[in-house]
Motif scaffolding. Structure first.
Motif, PDB file in Angstrom:
ATOM      1  N   LEU A 150      15.335  -3.043 101.343  1.00 35.68           N
ATOM      2  CA  LEU A 150      14.881  -3.562 102.430  1.00 35.68           C
ATOM      3  C   LEU A 150      13.769  -3.200 103.197  1.00 35.68           C
ATOM      4  CD1 LEU A 150      18.613  -3.337 104.658  1.00 35.68           C
ATOM      5  CD2 LEU A 150      16.919  -5.849 102.996  1.00 35.68           C
ATOM      6  N   GLU A 151      12.347  -3.470 103.601  1.00 34.56           N
ATOM      7  CA  GLU A 151      11.660  -3.222 103.806  1.00 34.56           C
ATOM      8  C   GLU A 151      11.270  -2.383 105.075  1.00 34.56           C
ATOM      9  OE1 GLU A 151       7.977  -5.422 104.256  1.00 34.56           O
ATOM     10  OE2 GLU A 151       8.819  -6.935 101.937  1.00 34.56           O
ATOM     11  N   ASP A 152      12.638  -1.673 105.617  1.00 39.19           N
ATOM     12  CA  ASP A 152      12.836  -1.063 106.704  1.00 39.19           C
ATOM     13  C   ASP A 152      14.164  -0.349 106.806  1.00 39.19           C
ATOM     14  OD1 ASP A 152      15.343  -3.647 106.811  1.00 39.19           O
ATOM     15  OD2 ASP A 152      15.500  -2.460 108.494  1.00 39.19           O
ATOM     16  N   GLY A 153      14.436  -0.517 105.269  1.00 38.60           N
ATOM     17  CA  GLY A 153      15.723   0.801 104.732  1.00 38.60           C
ATOM     18  C   GLY A 153      16.871   0.862 105.613  1.00 38.60           C
ATOM     19  N   ASN A 154      16.593  -0.642 106.035  1.00 37.33           N
ATOM     20  CA  ASN A 154      17.484  -0.954 107.698  1.00 37.33           C
ATOM     21  C   ASN A 154      18.285  -0.098 107.865  1.00 37.33           C
ATOM     22  OD1 ASN A 154      20.490  -2.286 107.626  1.00 37.33           O
ATOM     23  ND2 ASN A 154      22.039  -0.640 106.735  1.00 37.33           N
ATOM     24  N   LEU A 155      16.848  -0.050 109.102  1.00 36.34           N
ATOM     25  CA  LEU A 155      16.737   0.918 110.368  1.00 36.34           C
ATOM     26  C   LEU A 155      17.187  -0.165 111.461  1.00 36.34           C
ATOM     27  CD1 LEU A 155      14.044   3.384 109.584  1.00 36.34           C
ATOM     28  CD2 LEU A 155      16.506   3.997 109.819  1.00 36.34           C
ATOM     29  N   VAL A 156      16.785  -1.452 111.046  1.00 38.88           N
ATOM     30  CA  VAL A 156      16.601  -2.596 111.885  1.00 38.88           C
ATOM     31  C   VAL A 156      17.745  -3.701 111.260  1.00 38.88           C
ATOM     32  CG1 VAL A 156      15.505  -1.671 113.415  1.00 38.88           C
ATOM     33  CG2 VAL A 156      15.044  -3.028 112.064  1.00 38.88           C
ATOM     34  N   THR A 161      21.041   0.615 113.541  1.00 38.69           N
ATOM     35  CA  THR A 161      20.607   2.026 112.531  1.00 38.69           C
ATOM     36  C   THR A 161      21.669   3.110 112.148  1.00 38.69           C
ATOM     37  OG1 THR A 161      18.532   1.722 114.066  1.00 38.69           O
ATOM     38  CG2 THR A 161      18.957   3.512 112.895  1.00 38.69           C
ATOM     39  N   ASP A 162      21.975   2.733 110.644  1.00 34.73           N
ATOM     40  CA  ASP A 162      22.639   3.597 109.929  1.00 34.73           C
ATOM     41  C   ASP A 162      22.259   5.159 110.927  1.00 34.73           C
ATOM     42  OD1 ASP A 162      23.211   6.389 108.403  1.00 34.73           O
ATOM     43  OD2 ASP A 162      23.594   4.457 107.123  1.00 34.73           O
ATOM     44  N   GLY A 211      16.180   7.027 100.076  1.00 36.19           N
ATOM     45  CA  GLY A 211      15.438   5.828  99.118  1.00 36.19           C
ATOM     46  C   GLY A 211      15.507   4.517 100.540  1.00 36.19           C
ATOM     47  N   ALA A 212      16.288   4.810 101.387  1.00 37.73           N
ATOM     48  CA  ALA A 212      15.718   4.061 102.352  1.00 37.73           C
ATOM     49  C   ALA A 212      15.127   4.618 103.254  1.00 37.73           C
ATOM     50  CB  ALA A 212      17.613   4.215 103.237  1.00 37.73           C
ATOM     51  N   LEU A 213      14.778   6.104 103.323  1.00 43.39           N
ATOM     52  CA  LEU A 213      14.061   6.125 104.299  1.00 43.39           C
ATOM     53  C   LEU A 213      12.770   5.954 103.867  1.00 43.39           C
ATOM     54  CD1 LEU A 213      15.545   9.466 105.837  1.00 43.39           C
ATOM     55  CD2 LEU A 213      14.743   6.611 106.943  1.00 43.39           C
ATOM     56  N   SER A 214      12.426   6.027 102.869  1.00 49.92           N
ATOM     57  CA  SER A 214      11.115   5.804 101.959  1.00 49.92           C
ATOM     58  C   SER A 214      11.051   4.663 102.574  1.00 49.92           C
ATOM     59  CB  SER A 214      11.582   6.359 100.799  1.00 49.92           C
ATOM     60  OG  SER A 214      11.652   7.870 100.742  1.00 49.92           O
ATOM     61  N   ALA A 215      11.892   3.719 102.403  1.00 53.70           N
ATOM     62  CA  ALA A 215      11.440   2.430 102.524  1.00 53.70           C
ATOM     63  C   ALA A 215      10.886   1.788 103.022  1.00 53.70           C
ATOM     64  CB  ALA A 215      12.561   1.044 101.462  1.00 53.70           C
ATOM     65  N   ARG A 238      24.262  13.931 120.556  1.00 50.78           N
ATOM     66  CA  ARG A 238      25.425  13.810 120.804  1.00 50.78           C
ATOM     67  C   ARG A 238      23.898  11.410 121.283  1.00 50.78           C
ATOM     68  NH1 ARG A 238      30.354  14.990 122.543  1.00 50.78           N
ATOM     69  NH2 ARG A 238      30.707  17.004 122.778  1.00 50.78           N
ATOM     70  N   LYS A 239      23.248  11.639 121.299  1.00 53.87           N
ATOM     71  CA  LYS A 239      22.080  10.413 121.878  1.00 53.87           C
ATOM     72  C   LYS A 239      21.072  10.120 120.727  1.00 53.87           C
ATOM     73  CE  LYS A 239      21.657   7.467 125.508  1.00 53.87           C
ATOM     74  NZ  LYS A 239      20.793   7.071 127.357  1.00 53.87           N
ATOM     75  N   VAL A 240      20.978   9.405 120.113  1.00 52.85           N
ATOM     76  CA  VAL A 240      19.273   9.159 119.807  1.00 52.85           C
ATOM     77  C   VAL A 240      19.288   7.779 120.619  1.00 52.85           C
ATOM     78  CG1 VAL A 240      19.693   8.073 117.735  1.00 52.85           C
ATOM     79  CG2 VAL A 240      17.669  10.258 118.438  1.00 52.85           C
ATOM     80  N   ARG A 241      18.205   7.689 120.998  1.00 52.71           N
ATOM     81  CA  ARG A 241      16.971   6.382 121.135  1.00 52.71           C
ATOM     82  C   ARG A 241      15.659   6.036 119.972  1.00 52.71           C
ATOM     83  NH1 ARG A 241      17.215   5.711 126.091  1.00 52.71           N
ATOM     84  NH2 ARG A 241      18.626   4.661 126.473  1.00 52.71           N
ATOM     85  N   HIS A 242      15.707   5.548 119.758  1.00 51.29           N
ATOM     86  CA  HIS A 242      14.751   5.117 118.486  1.00 51.29           C
ATOM     87  C   HIS A 242      13.977   4.008 119.179  1.00 51.29           C
ATOM     88  CE1 HIS A 242      16.561   8.175 116.077  1.00 51.29           C
ATOM     89  NE2 HIS A 242      15.619   8.792 115.516  1.00 51.29           N
ATOM     90  N   ARG A 243      12.344   3.889 118.977  1.00 48.46           N
ATOM     91  CA  ARG A 243      11.663   2.726 119.146  1.00 48.46           C
ATOM     92  C   ARG A 243      11.035   2.387 117.888  1.00 48.46           C
ATOM     93  NH1 ARG A 243      12.702   5.610 123.196  1.00 48.46           N
ATOM     94  NH2 ARG A 243      10.870   7.418 122.799  1.00 48.46           N
ATOM     95  N   PHE A 244      11.006   1.282 116.963  1.00 52.10           N
ATOM     96  CA  PHE A 244      10.859   0.968 116.283  1.00 52.10           C
ATOM     97  C   PHE A 244       9.396   0.020 115.916  1.00 52.10           C
ATOM     98  CE2 PHE A 244      14.535   2.171 114.762  1.00 52.10           C
ATOM     99  CZ  PHE A 244      13.935   3.427 113.687  1.00 52.10           C
ATOM    100  N   SER A 245       8.494  -0.323 115.146  1.00 47.85           N
ATOM    101  CA  SER A 245       7.234  -0.837 115.772  1.00 47.85           C
ATOM    102  C   SER A 245       7.100  -2.039 114.028  1.00 47.85           C
ATOM    103  CB  SER A 245       6.259  -0.016 116.060  1.00 47.85           C
ATOM    104  OG  SER A 245       5.972  -0.297 117.521  1.00 47.85           O
ATOM    105  N   PHE A 246       7.025  -3.134 114.354  1.00 52.59           N
ATOM    106  CA  PHE A 246       6.550  -3.950 113.029  1.00 52.59           C
ATOM    107  C   PHE A 246       6.098  -5.320 113.207  1.00 52.59           C
ATOM    108  CE2 PHE A 246      10.657  -5.261 114.028  1.00 52.59           C
ATOM    109  CZ  PHE A 246      11.230  -7.103 114.130  1.00 52.59           C
ATOM    110  N   ALA A 247       5.385  -5.684 112.156  1.00 52.91           N
ATOM    111  CA  ALA A 247       4.798  -6.583 113.112  1.00 52.91           C
ATOM    112  C   ALA A 247       5.387  -8.134 112.173  1.00 52.91           C
ATOM    113  CB  ALA A 247       3.303  -7.365 111.371  1.00 52.91           C
TER     114      ALA A 247
END
Length: 292
Positions: A150-156, A161-162, A211-215, A238-247
């Motif tokens: 996957l081009e997002d490595g299954n982050l979204v 997010t795993d 592998g997933a993060l490299s993708a 305990r908690k993490v919030r990520h903000r991903f950007s893609f086109a």
């Protein structure tokens, strides 16, 4: 408020990202903050606040692996074209085996119908299994996705997010500010705000996550991933919030638009038993999956 800033190298590279196949549509998406929490577990507290933030964050994935299993709540929110969509998940995850089981609830459709069954997702190194995927998949079959392809490595892609990938991303922290202490569900936590670099995180990740993060590092339109992370006194995330950007791909006659996906993970109930049995080959659907 105590504010300390730490900088490390980082960069950004333009690249085309996969427009969330599987659960999230190209022009919609997912998360907002979830709930839940738990009391402090175990002993051997570390003086987290006294350490360099980059060291604390870089060690977070390893600390979770030591903790073993945990209960998890997730949410994913995307705003695109004036539409905001939220997907929520809940289940358990074992950070030692990097396997988990989550029930993912999709939002109501555009007509307001709320008859979609929850999707069961099994997370494993390099793979995502989904049941009740719908769109032509038999009810008793699973869909298997190779997350390294996957081009997002299954982050979204899966609407979740795993959890281990979310923690491993913190290994790529490049610009971190310590925001001080606060309380989360009755637990004292230390708040760190910063930016993670996907390439750096992929290089530092465990073999199972690399592998997933490299993708993802190749697929997202930006290598830089802003985050807010909250760790307890023992250094457990305990908690993490990520903000991903893609086109996203624009429709005919329209330009591609950048979409931001905010993914939030909450962890609690450390030590919880986690049982994940992957489907047999005969239970995996190999036919065509219709979108919709």
């Amino acid at each position: 408020m105590v504010v300390q800033q730490y900088r490390d190298g980082g960069g950004a590279r333009a690249a085309r990202a996969l427009a969330v196949a599987g659960v999230i549509a190209v022009t919609a998406g997912c998360v907002g903050g979830g709930g839940g929490g738990g009391g402090s577990d175990g002993s051997g507290q570390r003086a987290v606040a006294a350490e360099r933030p980059l060291d604390v964050l870089g060690r977070a994935a390893g600390v979770l692996a030591e903790a073993g299993g945990a209960e998890a709540r997730t949410s994913m929110e995307t705003a695109a074209g004036g539409t905001r969509v939220t997907i929520r998940g809940e289940g358990t995850y074992d950070f030692r085996t990097q396997m988990g089981r989550l029930k993912v609830v999709l939002p109501t459709d555009a007509a307001g119908a709320d008859d979609r069954r929850p999707i069961t997702e099994l997370l494993a190194p390099g793979a995502l299994y989904m049941k009740n995927r719908g769109a032509g998949v038999p009810d008793d079959k699973w869909v298997r996705i190779d997350t390294t392809a996957l081009e997002d490595g299954n982050l979204v892609t899966g609407g979740v997010t795993d959890p281990m990938a979310a923690a491993e991303l913190l290994r790529g922290a490049a610009d971190v500010t310590y925001e001080g202490k606060s309380e989360l569900a009755g637990v004292t936590v230390h708040h760190y705000r910063g930016v993670a670099d996907l390439n750096r995180a992929a290089r530092a990740a465990s073999p199972q996550s690399r592998g997933a993060l490299s993708a993802a590092a190749k697929g997202f339109s930006k290598d830089a991933v802003p985050f807010d992370a909250y760790l307890d006194e023992e250094g457990r995330l305990r908690k993490v919030r990520h903000r991903f950007s893609f086109a996203s791909e624009g429709r005919a006659g329209q330009e591609a638009a950048e979409v931001t996906v905010v993914s939030t993970l909450l962890l609690y109930g450390f030590g919880a038993p986690v049982t994940v049995k992957l489907p047999d080959e005969d239970d995996i659907y190999t036919g065509e999956i219709r979108q919709g």
